[in-house]
Design a protein around this motif. Structure first.
Motif, PDB file in Angstrom:
ATOM      1  N   SER A   1     -42.863  22.719  47.088  1.00 24.12           N
ATOM      2  CA  SER A   1     -41.712  22.053  47.699  1.00 24.12           C
ATOM      3  C   SER A   1     -42.012  21.615  49.123  1.00 24.12           C
ATOM      4  CB  SER A   1     -40.484  22.975  47.677  1.00 24.12           C
ATOM      5  OG  SER A   1     -40.673  24.098  48.512  1.00 24.12           O
ATOM      6  N   GLY A   2     -42.836  22.383  49.851  1.00 24.03           N
ATOM      7  CA  GLY A   2     -43.151  22.036  51.233  1.00 24.03           C
ATOM      8  C   GLY A   2     -43.920  20.736  51.351  1.00 24.03           C
ATOM      9  N   LEU A   3     -44.928  20.567  50.523  1.00 20.57           N
ATOM     10  CA  LEU A   3     -45.715  19.336  50.584  1.00 20.57           C
ATOM     11  C   LEU A   3     -44.898  18.138  50.087  1.00 20.57           C
ATOM     12  CD1 LEU A   3     -49.240  20.561  49.433  1.00 20.57           C
ATOM     13  CD2 LEU A   3     -48.451  20.040  51.753  1.00 20.57           C
ATOM     14  N   ALA A   4     -44.053  18.360  49.084  1.00 17.32           N
ATOM     15  CA  ALA A   4     -43.170  17.278  48.629  1.00 17.32           C
ATOM     16  C   ALA A   4     -42.190  16.893  49.729  1.00 17.32           C
ATOM     17  CB  ALA A   4     -42.412  17.708  47.374  1.00 17.32           C
ATOM     18  N   THR A   5     -41.718  17.881  50.476  1.00 14.74           N
ATOM     19  CA  THR A   5     -40.806  17.616  51.586  1.00 14.74           C
ATOM     20  C   THR A   5     -41.499  16.794  52.666  1.00 14.74           C
ATOM     21  OG1 THR A   5     -39.527  19.629  51.181  1.00 14.74           O
ATOM     22  CG2 THR A   5     -39.440  18.696  53.410  1.00 14.74           C
ATOM     23  N   ALA A   6     -42.726  17.167  52.994  1.00 13.70           N
ATOM     24  CA  ALA A   6     -43.477  16.426  54.015  1.00 13.70           C
ATOM     25  C   ALA A   6     -43.657  14.969  53.605  1.00 13.70           C
ATOM     26  CB  ALA A   6     -44.829  17.094  54.248  1.00 13.70           C
ATOM     27  N   ALA A   7     -44.018  14.747  52.349  1.00 16.51           N
ATOM     28  CA  ALA A   7     -44.216  13.379  51.866  1.00 16.51           C
ATOM     29  C   ALA A   7     -42.908  12.582  51.891  1.00 16.51           C
ATOM     30  CB  ALA A   7     -44.787  13.409  50.451  1.00 16.51           C
TER      31      ALA A   7
ATOM     32  N   GLU B   1     -55.105  29.662  53.313  1.00 15.61           N
ATOM     33  CA  GLU B   1     -55.384  28.940  52.075  1.00 15.61           C
ATOM     34  C   GLU B   1     -54.416  27.772  51.889  1.00 15.61           C
ATOM     35  OE1 GLU B   1     -57.019  32.956  51.903  1.00 15.61           O
ATOM     36  OE2 GLU B   1     -54.974  32.232  52.270  1.00 15.61           O
ATOM     37  N   ALA B   2     -53.147  28.004  52.187  1.00 16.86           N
ATOM     38  CA  ALA B   2     -52.160  26.929  52.062  1.00 16.86           C
ATOM     39  C   ALA B   2     -52.440  25.816  53.065  1.00 16.86           C
ATOM     40  CB  ALA B   2     -50.753  27.487  52.257  1.00 16.86           C
ATOM     41  N   ARG B   3     -52.817  26.193  54.278  1.00 14.55           N
ATOM     42  CA  ARG B   3     -53.148  25.174  55.286  1.00 14.55           C
ATOM     43  C   ARG B   3     -54.368  24.367  54.860  1.00 14.55           C
ATOM     44  NH1 ARG B   3     -52.306  29.553  58.884  1.00 14.55           N
ATOM     45  NH2 ARG B   3     -54.505  29.547  59.537  1.00 14.55           N
ATOM     46  N   ALA B   4     -55.365  25.050  54.308  1.00  9.75           N
ATOM     47  CA  ALA B   4     -56.573  24.362  53.867  1.00  9.75           C
ATOM     48  C   ALA B   4     -56.247  23.378  52.741  1.00  9.75           C
ATOM     49  CB  ALA B   4     -57.611  25.377  53.398  1.00  9.75           C
ATOM     50  N   HIS B   5     -55.361  23.795  51.847  1.00  8.42           N
ATOM     51  CA  HIS B   5     -54.961  22.901  50.745  1.00  8.42           C
ATOM     52  C   HIS B   5     -54.232  21.680  51.293  1.00  8.42           C
ATOM     53  CE1 HIS B   5     -53.554  21.573  46.837  1.00  8.42           C
ATOM     54  NE2 HIS B   5     -52.317  21.577  47.286  1.00  8.42           N
TER      55      HIS B   5
END
Length: 466
Positions: A20-26, A43-47
């Motif tokens: 949900s976080g990456l979808a929110t950013a987009a 790991e999440a930051r690297a992804h």
């Protein structure tokens, strides 16, 4: 995706970089905002960085200068048991905190809707148990009726990863208490409350806080129609709060335990038959006993909720009945994964609390019960009245021995692992038995998720000799 409205030209912080976080950013970027991303996990930051995003430590001094809002992922505590340090910092500095659900409701409607012949509708489903099945069943009914439909939220895709609305479309969202508790905007057209049982109590500082988080969808959301399960006192209270009179058909009461014929609108299931009543008269009935994708009384409650939502959308009872029969059910929820040598194997790995396990135990006869895992607060003594159909239990995981002590007198075996539990249950099962995985516990002692646990069970069953 749904471009976020209201933040064009502003910096918006995003905490938590999962799905949900990456979808929110987009979605923020698509709406003209400048997202500022952070996650405590390297790991999440690297992804995120591999996906082309830059990460900025929101915990450093001055990190919130020029930030218009903080959008947090639902799994991150914002109040109880303690607010995350970055959320606490944002609140202390007066930065509005929201989540993707709040952004969805402020961004879903657009000027393009002015050209639509039929306005899109949102159906939101919350409650303790049955949310996912009810949500998926509503989506299936709408699709069967030939209408455009999308599904998201706590199931499927994140809400901001949905596509912009089409003319006459229905969006069905499953919303957890984590999502409804914080969202600054909640405006469903139809809201569904399935039931309430203890869960996530530490996150809401007790049962009252947990119910209050669910209640926000109705009290602050102001839906046009409220579909409310009234088999617990909280549902009775909520229905009473939402209705202006007994005859108020904006509130649809549902039940899988009692007849509800004296209200403006009700839908209930008794002895395997669903009935719809309006203004004191029965107007439709469906035999649920042969609906293979919805076994047991708990699924009959889900059927009542989905039926009521579909009727609010103008779908005819016959069309709903047809859709019921073509609904395959969801993985890990009373899912028959095999029938071997007359023995049925059922994966209900989603039964992670005692209430959902109790419902699974009532749905089948001659049960060989696989249970255990990471037990939850309160133990499993609640299950004692529901063990009459259990021939033997096979306990696994961290809390397996605790379960055996609490359920003293139950024929059982401590198996510890899923491999041994499935093997022993299969060895001892007789034609007509059901080997049921209904753990009444979280999975995290042995598995990353309840899905992984259910998949392992299904794989072990598939590998059994013929």
């Amino acid at each position: 995706m749904i471009p976020v409205q209201g933040y064009a030209g502003h910096k918006v912080a995003v905490l938590g970089l999962g799905r949900s976080g990456l979808a929110t950013a987009a979605a923020l970027k698509a709406g003209g905002a400048e997202p500022v991303l952070w996650d405590d996990s390297p790991e999440a930051r690297a992804h995120a960085e591999a996906e082309g995003w830059a990460c900025t430590d929101l915990g450093r001094e001055g990190a919130f200068e020029g930030i218009a809002a903080l959008i947090t992922s639902p799994g991150i505590p914002h109040l109880y048991p303690q607010p995350h340090r970055i959320i606490a910092k944002a609140m202390a500095e007066g930065i509005p905190v929201d989540n993707d659900i709040g952004l969805f409701f402020r961004s879903w409607a657009t000027h393009e809707w002015d050209d639509f012949e039929t306005m899109p509708r949102t159906v939101c489903v919350t409650g303790s148990n049955g949310k996912s099945t009810t949500t998926a069943l509503i989506r299936h009914i709408v699709e069967h009726a030939g209408r455009p439909v999308q599904m998201g939220g706590n199931i499927g895709v994140g809400v901001l990863a949905l596509e912009p609305a089409r003319d006459g479309e229905v969006v069905v969202l499953e919303l957890s208490s984590y999502q409804t508790d914080l969202a600054r905007a909640l405006t469903p057209d139809i809201a569904v409350f399935t039931n309430l049982s203890p869960d996530h109590l530490d996150r809401h500082s007790g049962y009252g806080g947990y119910f209050a988080a669910k209640r926000r969808l109705f009290a602050e959301g102001g839906p046009d129609r409220a579909i409310i399960g009234v088999d617990e006192k909280e549902g009775v209270y909520l229905a009473n709060q939402m209705a202006s009179s007994r005859e108020d058909d904006r509130v649809i009461r549902i039940s899988s335990e009692q007849k509800l014929g004296d209200f403006g609108w009700s839908v209930f299931a008794r002895k395997g038959f669903l009935a719809e009543w309006r203004k004191g008269r029965q107007i439709a009935s469906i035999d649920l006993r042969e609906v293979k994708g919805l076994p047991g009384a708990h699924n009959h409650q889900n059927a009542c909720a989905a039926y009521a939502a579909a009727r609010c959308l103008g779908i005819a009872p016959k069309v709903i009945e047809e859709a019921f029969h073509s609904f395959a059910g969801l993985p890990h929820r009373s899912q028959t994964v095999a029938v071997r040598k007359g023995v049925r194997y059922v994966n209900d790995s989603k039964a992670t609390n005692v209430d959902s396990a109790a419902k699974a135990l009532q749905a089948f006869d001659n049960i060989r019960w696989i249970a255990g895992g990471l037990g939850k607060e309160g133990g499993v003594s609640f299950l004692k009245p529901f063990l009459g159909t259990v021939k033997k239990a096979y306990f696994i995981g961290h809390s397996g021995r605790d379960f055996a002590l609490e359920l003293e007198g139950l024929n059982h075996e401590i198996c510890e692992t899923m491999e041994r539990a499935v093997a022993r249950a299969a060895e001892e099962a007789e034609p007509g038995d059901t080997v049921l995985l209904a753990p009444a516990a979280a999975s995290f002692d042995q598995y990353k998720s309840f899905e992984k646990r259910g998949d392992h069970f299904a794989a072990l069953v598939a590998a059994l000799p013929d």
